[in-house]
Design a protein around this motif. Structure first.
Motif: not given
Ligand SMILES: Nc1ncnc2c1ncn2[C@@H]1O[C@H](COP(=O)(O)OP(=O)(O)OP(=O)(O)O)[C@@H](O)[C@H]1O
Ligand SMILES: [Mg+2]
Lengths: 414, 223, 331
Positions: A410, B11, B19, B21, B41-47, B168, B200
């Motif tokens: 992040r 989280f 939240f 995720a 963005s924010g859909s939880g891919k990185t998580t 990414e 993306h």
């Protein structure tokens, strides 16, 4: 095992390079840390060696001194006491002493005036004494008298002065020194020599004077002396002999050398301890500073730890890294502080706190201490400095080490 | 083979800022394939990626790696699996400043205590392969964006992982470099590695070499 | 109280050790209470992280305990001039009842902390925290001991009164209030003790080797290594010291760590402490050999522990024998 060592090597290498990368931050900490160690170490070296010096000198002092006490006050002693004491079983010899303090109005200092014993044999009988932890015979020779005079003979109308007196009055061999006697007359005594610098701790404020002049100056009658020294046959009988003296001469107070030694110990320990108590505020401040430094990780550092954890370092690896970091900082500070203190105390005469620790009057001795450091001192020092630092950093280290590895995913921007 | 069963990630549980995720994700990722996760963005891919890569643990649900349940493993074991199985490529090169490229590349191998000489040879070979061998002793600050990313790819490969995870990877690259990146990915596949990418970037998820595209939305996987 | 820098250092170390352990035990209790390996909840993640903190704290405490043991003896030694009749650390420790109790507790706590680390190491090898409850139970047992040690140590140092000259008749107050080395151990006959030492040592080493090779008799070895440890300590007082000092009557177990004897005592005691911790460690770990997640590594680790314990005892014996053979003292 090999890979464990290799791993520690990698971690230490990395720690060193990361310490060097943050020079400014770490140098501040290191300087403060070194300063703390330096001050504490100087204090300890100083009190320790002065204590030792004093002990060595006292080893040459008489084993028992008998004073007369009247109404709780030290009084002149009739010479007849000498025979009574000599008759006590276990007493090898006894000798009278004449000495006293003289206040010099001019320089506002107290001198110690002493009549040197006529036959040195009375004070120093050679015999073997079993002493635990016999000190190295480097400093003071037991057979030498305290006040070593380079062969100059003391005659009526002359004095020999200690170095402190010489410095203070700015006089030297050949000069005259005026004294105001008990009846208001001025006595001019000629300085024929100064005392050797060997045992300046004791002899700095000392003046050697003849018996005749001493009695004239203080107005002391022939049948009185200041006190008496006693040598006993068997050192272990000292308390018994002292008790016997006390019994035969109810007004006498025997003082045993070992007790002086013990008192000395306590006083210096107490002074050293007191300094540490006072100084603990500074240590505490330093600990808080260290805590703050360790917990206030910069964004850069957090990022670095995050990256390390993301690429496969484990929490305990990071803790190990931080452990090495603390060890490197602590040891550097510790050894530089100790070495600096050593130079400060033993080579430069501890200019920083000589006055505070010696607590002498204007006549304080000016001598160089014999370098003396032992493991006990170093361990104590280690406990007083490295331990608080280490403990203060444990929790911050652990916090830093438990940064989430996914935090690296992040990070944005640089 | 990676299998996810009913993964949830919450989280700040219990806080007002609680939240979720990821909310009940089930997924199987096949070996030796290139899988792309896409979604807003924010859909939880990185998580999700960090859970797959053993970087964090799900609040609930199970993760199986090659048949082994890894969800409840202590961090020590998770880390051990992670550094031997996964190689990570981040959006940012995430190189450590102030030390050389070579040292950066060797970092993931330090805790394994490999012999230094061997490790160096491996690192230099890796740098050479991606044409940045001549930069091995420069400071990372001096690298261009593309060089920095290639350095981070070499770092991801230093422990010879079987699964490459890239979050990414092309976000900061121009299209020429992005194509170059995809070529490198293709090579991985040829070597038999599994690759999981979030992106993306159409250049990534529309690429011919991609075997499977998974879309995420609001913490769930769309089917 | 005697306000001496070294005394302050001792007390500081004691309070820090207590603080660290109580702090660790507090989180240990939380772990005992809320631990749930199956959960991925944040609480569990936090608890798992705390285990790192606790191991770090215990690791430091272990080191601190060892250092402070030696510091304590040093302190006692350097305070001797303050007490009439005290010749070295032994006399100073005798000044009050607490002196020796603290010493014994220090050794005990060092061993306990060492055992905790052994248990911790084994636990860290299992993928499901197999020993976590036992580990934190042991921690809960250690913490009170450390606290008691600290209290006694405070009482010992704070209660000290140096025999200094009083303003009145000084010499009459010099009572012989500190007995010399008159403990019973010293009066144990040296020669029979020597044979006991070698005899028990032989049994211990044999049992250890047998366990290492055959894998049997582990508990026996653990017990023997504890017995051996005590016998070795008694032997140091009874006869080993005599050979080191080369004096037929000097029994002090403390002077041997001083400069005059080339710090030989450190080596002796370190070997002994290492041997007993790893030896008892064998016994502590044996019951867990059947635990699933530990099956594969534990046998190997226990073997290593046993071997190192045996080697350390062997080194100790060799050192002692060397001292005896090359001593000028003949008995
Ligand atoms: N540590 C955290 N604490 C609280 N919320 C978090 C945390 N990490 C992620 N989130 C939230 O979880 C959600 C999913 O984040 P995630 O980074 O997985 O999204 P993403 O799909 O990768 O988005 P992007 O495409 O922008 O990278 C976001 O709303 C984010 O704010
Ligand atoms: Mg993302």
């Amino acid at each position: 095992m090999n890979s464990w060592i290799e791993k520690q090597r990698y971690i230490i290498d990395f720690t060193l390079s990361s310490l060097l990368r943050r020079k400014v931050k770490n140098i501040g900490l290191l300087v403060l840390y070194t300063l703390i160690v330096f001050i504490l170490a100087s204090m300890m070296f100083f009190t320790h060696s002065i204590k030792r010096e004093a002990a060595l000198i006292l080893k040459g002092a008489p084993e028992v001194v008998v004073q007369k006490i009247v109404a709780g006050r030290h009084d002149l002693m009739p010479i007849e006491y000498l025979d009574t004491i000599k008759k006590i079983r276990g007493v090898a010899t006894a000798a009278p002493r004449l000495w006293g303090y003289y206040y010099d109005n001019l320089v506002k200092a107290n001198y110690t005036l002493l009549v040197p014993p006529t036959q040195t044999t009375t004070t120093n009988i050679s015999r073997t004494t079993v002493v635990e932890n016999e000190p190295n015979s480097q400093s003071v020779d037991l057979t030498k008298p305290l006040y070593e005079v380079n062969g100059t003979k003391l005659e009526s109308g002359t004095i020999i002065i200690g170095n402190g007196v010489a410095r203070l009055r700015q006089i030297a061999k050949g000069d005259y020194m005026p004294f105001l006697s008990f009846d208001g007359n001025v006595m001019n005594l000629k300085v024929v020599d100064t005392l050797s610098a060997q045992s300046e701790l004791v002899s700095s404020d000392l003046l050697l004077i003849t018996e005749e002049d001493f009695r004239k100056l203080f107005g002391i009658d022939k049948q009185f002396v200041t006190d008496m020294t006693v040598v006993v046959n068997n050192p272990s009988e000292m308390p018994t002999v002292a008790a016997k003296i006390k019994k035969r001469l109810p007004q006498a107070r025997p003082i045993i050398r070992d007790e002086i030694l013990r008192t000395y110990e306590s006083i210096f320990n107490w002074r050293g301890g007191m300094m540490i108590v006072i100084f603990s505020a500074a240590v505490l401040a330093f600990v808080i500073f260290a805590w703050d430094k360790a917990s206030g990780l910069s964004a850069g550092e957090r990022r670095e730890i995050g990256i390390l954890k993301a690429v496969g370092w484990e929490t305990s690896d990071v803790i190990q890294m931080k452990f090495w970091e603390g060890a490197i900082i602590s040891l550097t500070a510790f050894f530089s502080g100790v070495i600096l203190a050593y130079i400060h105390v033993f080579f430069m005469g501890s200019p920083v706190f000589e006055p505070a620790l010696k607590g002498w009057s204007a006549l304080y001795p000016n001598f160089s201490l014999t370098p003396f450091v032992n493991i006990e001192q170093l361990t104590t020092l280690f406990f007083l400095t490295v331990l608080p630092y280490t403990v203060a950093t444990i929790v911050p280290i652990w916090r830093a080490a438990t940064i989430d590895p996914d935090s690296a995913m992040r990070f944005t921007g640089d | 083979m990676i299998e996810l069963h009913g993964i949830r990630k919450v989280f700040n549980a219990g806080n007002p800022s609680e939240f979720t995720a990821i909310n009940g994700a089930n997924l199987q990722i096949a070996e030796n394939q290139i899988t792309v996760l896409k979604g807003p963005s924010g859909s939880g891919k990185t998580t999700l990626l960090s859970i797959v890569g053993c970087m964090s643990r799900p609040t609930a649900g199970r993760v199986h790696l090659n048949g082994r349940e890894i969800t409840s493993l202590p961090e020590r074991f998770l880390t051990d699996i992670r550094r031997k199985t996964f190689g990570f490529i981040f959006q940012q090169p995430n190189l450590i400043k102030g030390i050389s490229v070579l040292e950066n590349v060797m970092l993931p191998a330090y805790p394994l205590g490999e012999k230094r000489s061997q490790l160096r040879i491996k690192a230099l070979a890796g740098l050479d392969e991606l044409n940045i061998g001549n930069k091995s002793h420069s400071n990372v600050e001096w690298l261009s964006g593309g060089e920095a990313q290639r350095a981070s790819i070499v770092r991801a490969l230093i422990n010879n992982p079987s699964i490459i995870i890239a979050d990414e990877p092309t976000a900061h690259l121009d299209s020429k470099l992005s194509y170059r990146f995809m070529e490198i990915i293709e090579k991985f596949k040829a070597e038999g590695k599994t690759v999981i990418i979030t992106s993306h970037d159409p250049l990534v998820y529309d690429a011919a070499i991609v075997d499977r595209v998974i879309t995420m939305r609001d913490g769930q996987i769309e089917v | 109280m005697v306000l001496h820098p070294t005394v302050i250092a001792n007390l500081l170390a004691a309070y820090i050790a207590s603080f660290m352990l109580v702090y660790a035990a507090f989180y240990g209790a939380q772990i005992l209470k809320y631990w749930n390996i199956q959960s991925g909840e944040e609480l569990q993640l936090i608890l798992e992280r705390k285990t790192y903190l606790i191991s770090t704290l215990l690791g430091y405490t272990f080191g601190l305990q060892l250092l402070s043991l030696f510091l304590y003896i040093f302190t006692a030694d350097s305070l001797t001039p303050l007490f009439v009749g005290a010749m070295c650390a032994a006399g100073t420790l005798n000044v009050s009842h607490f002196g020796y109790s603290v010493l014994v507790l220090k050794i005990l706590n060092f061993i306990l902390a060492g055992l905790w680390l052994v248990l911790n190491y084994a636990d860290n090898q299992g993928y499901d925290y197999p020993l976590i409850k036992k580990k934190y139970l042991l921690l809960a047992i250690i913490a009170p001991f450390i606290v008691i040690e600290t209290l006694l140590e405070s009482a010992y140092f704070l209660g000290m009164r140096a025999d200094v000259i009083t303003s009145c008749c000084g010499s009459l107050f010099s009572s012989e209030n500190a007995a010399g080395l008159g403990s019973e151990i010293a009066s144990l006959p040296a020669l029979p003790m020597l044979w006991t030492f070698y005899g028990v040592m032989f049994c211990t080493l044999a049992t250890g080797l047998y366990f290492y090779i055959k894998g049997k008799g582990g508990y026996c070895y653990a017990v023997l290594s504890l017995v051996m440890f005590i016998i070795a300590l008694v032997s140091v007082v009874s006869f080993i010291s005599l050979y080191i000092y080369e004096l037929p009557t000097h029994h002090c177990p403390f002077c041997i760590i001083m400069e005059d004897y080339h710090y030989i005592g450190y080596l002796l005691y370190l070997l002994l402490f290492g041997a007993v911790v790893s030896g008892i460690g064998v016994g502590i770990l044996l019951p867990f050999r059947q635990v699933d997640s530990l099956k594969f590594m534990l046998t190997g680790f226990i073997g290593k522990l046993a071997l190192s314990s045996v080697l350390l005892y062997l080194a100790f014996t060799a050192l002692v024998s060397y001292q005896i053979v090359f001593s000028n003292l003949i008995m």
